[in-house]
Design an enzyme around this catalytic site. Structure first.
Site, short mmCIF file in Angstrom:
data_model
loop_
_atom_site.label_atom_id
_atom_site.label_comp_id
_atom_site.label_asym_id
_atom_site.label_seq_id
_atom_site.Cartn_x
_atom_site.Cartn_y
_atom_site.Cartn_z
N THR A 1 -10.32 5.56 1.60
CA THR A 1 -9.90 4.66 0.54
C THR A 1 -10.86 4.77 -0.64
OG1 THR A 1 -8.91 3.11 2.10
CG2 THR A 1 -9.40 2.26 -0.09
N PHE B 1 -12.33 3.00 -3.94
CA PHE B 1 -12.53 1.69 -4.53
C PHE B 1 -13.10 1.83 -5.94
CE2 PHE B 1 -12.67 0.93 -0.01
CZ PHE B 1 -12.10 -0.32 0.17
#
Length: 281
Positions: A175, A177
């Site tokens: 992921t 960010f």
């Protein structure tokens, strides 16, 4: 507002992967959980937190819903990026062996990512609103035959035993960010490449997007991301989100952005920040 809180806000419960991102990227700061992305943004704008940690995209399931809409309206500025490898752990109550676990709870996106592991162990998966929340509930309710798929940080926080690590079917789940602040930071320069993120809306003329992108090609600017999304629910008004390598003060970037502005109604820079060294783009 000028007083620092030394807090970084994230969406989710303690032990969420966003919490892990906060701990890894800003270990010196206190991680502040919030219920929604909007609450994360409001916490920074109101001065309750100094920074926001917001997920933008995942290598398995794509971009995070609503985040592209929220970023331009947030009033915050991107100052850094962070990448977190999503390592899924199976956890249970202290002292319970893995052989006793027949039911597993986790956020809906984690269950299919661990389908092979669950099948091989004869475990049935059930969706939960939040994986870290499921870990907290297991610690509270003490259901002996139940396990949870979540981060190892969640097991640490809620006093659970990690029964198996890295149970995901594929090892590339990551992921990305964005770390956001009330104030932009355009002054930084590093020995590594810089990134510039911006949004724009093209003019209603033939081949406008093609023409708008031409300046980046002719000036040798690498565009690492270009995504479109609707504005205010309209099928005709499309806004674009873009990441490029370079700094707005670089001459080549200036020329490319000048050409972009000629074919757009508006351009808004969301942030200028160092590229993560270990990122795979």
């Amino acid at each position: 507002m000028d007083q620092k809180t030394n807090r970084i806000a994230f969406q989710g419960e303690a032990g969420a992967y966003s919490h892990e991102a906060c701990r890894d990227a800003r270990p010196e700061m206190e991680a502040m959980p919030c219920r929604t992305f909007e609450e994360v943004i409001d916490a920074v704008k109101s001065g309750q937190a100094d920074l926001a940690m917001l997920p933008i995209e995942n290598s398995t399931y794509g971009r995070v819903a609503d985040i592209h809409r929220l970023l331009p309206e947030s009033g915050l500025h991107i100052i850094d990026e962070a990448f977190v490898r999503v390592r899924i752990s199976l956890m249970g109550l202290p002292g319970v062996p893995i052989e006793e676990i027949d039911t597993v709870r986790a956020h809906l996106v984690l269950l299919p990512q661990s389908a092979n592991f669950l099948k091989s162990h004869g475990m049935k998966g059930y969706s939960a609103a939040d994986s870290a929340g499921a870990a907290r509930e297991l610690a509270e309710h003490k259901t002996r035959n139940e396990g949870v798929l979540a981060s190892e940080l969640a097991a640490e926080i809620y006093g659970l035993d990690v029964l198996a690590r890295d149970v995901e079917d594929h090892g590339h789940n990551t992921t990305r960010f964005l770390i956001m602040s009330r104030e932009p930071d355009y002054a930084r320069r590093t020995d590594h490449k810089m990134m510039t993120t911006f949004v724009f809306e093209v003019r209603n003329i033939p081949a406008a997007l093609y023409k708008a992108m031409g300046g980046f090609a002719t000036n040798g600017i690498n565009m690492t991301k270009l995504e479109s999304y609707m504005v205010n629910g309209s099928f005709t008004a499309t806004q674009f989100y873009a990441d490029i390598e370079g700094h707005p003060e670089d001459r080549a970037v200036q020329l490319a952005m000048d050409e972009l502005r000629y074919f757009t109604n508006n351009v808004s820079i969301l942030g200028v920040y160092p590229a993560e060294r270990d990122a795979v783009r």
